[in-house]
Design an enzyme around this catalytic site. Structure first.
Site, PDB file in Angstrom:
ATOM      1  N   HIS A 272     -58.842-136.925  24.474  1.00  0.00           N
ATOM      2  CA  HIS A 272     -57.720-136.184  25.040  1.00  0.00           C
ATOM      3  C   HIS A 272     -57.797-134.716  24.638  1.00  0.00           C
ATOM      4  O   HIS A 272     -58.128-134.397  23.509  1.00  0.00           O
ATOM      5  CB  HIS A 272     -56.388-136.750  24.543  1.00  0.00           C
TER       6      HIS A 272
ATOM      7  N   LYS B 150     -62.211-143.340  28.681  1.00  0.00           N
ATOM      8  CA  LYS B 150     -60.947-142.704  29.052  1.00  0.00           C
ATOM      9  C   LYS B 150     -60.980-141.232  28.669  1.00  0.00           C
ATOM     10  O   LYS B 150     -61.291-140.888  27.528  1.00  0.00           O
ATOM     11  CB  LYS B 150     -59.756-143.377  28.364  1.00  0.00           C
TER      12      LYS B 150
END
Length: 225
Positions: free
Chosen positions: A120, A146
């Protein structure tokens, strides 16, 4: 035709009683998967966490996010990873960050649980080549990659769609209001999971579950008409 992309709803509460209450509400609203944000707990005790997962008895991602990627866990890295390890036999997925030591990621992956290796950045979106490099590394270590980035402009959000178009078994998200549509478009690229909001909003740009379900199941193939 209904979307095959699963909708995950994060649960971020400071005690396990409220986790169970919110989980039941999210299930009633139509979640496919729950993301148990263990880092939200004030006093994360493994036995209580395991008991909570058993009581909820629903498909679940166990996440114990570090502070550098938007998390709140305050213990040591060994403690953080050990909690995930001890939960792995009860959940469907464990989310662990790419920036962790490979030995920690391998420890989780070796349990046999489906491992989501995540990255992230809440400030910017790298260029496509850099993101593809990150995704490749994540796939080398886990089952699902992700990535989630903050866009500065519309072009950044299109970069995320380019990632989805090139990569299987990948969750790619453009955060914030500008990128919120990528959470819906993820289903058009067969992304395994997208994230929506129930009671708790854990990332900027999350769409509420009711709206997400309606949008995912909307037929966007207007060119056929």
């Amino acid at each position: 035709m209904y979307s095959q992309t699963k909708i995950a709803i994060p649960i971020f509460q400071d005690n396990c009683k409220d986790v169970i209450e919110v989980a039941n509400d999210c299930i009633d609203k139509g979640a496919d998967v729950l993301e148990f944000r263990i880092d939200g707990l004030k006093n994360p005790e493994i036995s209580e966490i395991r008991d909570t997962i058993k009581k909820i008895n629903f498909p679940m991602i166990a996440t114990n996010r570090i502070s550098t990627e938007g998390g709140s866990f305050k213990g040591s890295e060994d403690e953080r990873i050990n909690i995930l390890y001890e939960c792995a036999d009860l959940v469907d997925y464990v989310d662990i960050e790419l920036q962790c030591d490979d030995e920690y990621i391998n420890k989780i992956h070796d349990t046999g649980v489906k491992t989501i290796v995540s990255y992230h950045d809440f400030e910017k979106t790298p260029d496509l080549n850099e993101i593809m490099y990150i995704v490749e590394k994540e796939h080398e270590l886990g089952d699902i990659a992700k990535v989630a980035f903050m866009p500065q402009n519309l072009e950044d959000t299109l970069t995320i769609l380019a990632v989805l178009s090139h990569c299987k078994d990948t969750i790619a998200i453009s955060m914030g209001d500008l990128g919120s549509y990528t959470r819906v478009m993820a289903s058009k690229f067969d992304s395994p999971i997208t994230f929506a909001a129930g009671t708790d909003v854990t990332a900027p740009g999350q769409i509420d579950i009711e709206t997400m379900k309606a949008l995912l199941n909307m037929d966007l193939n207007i060119m056929d008409e």
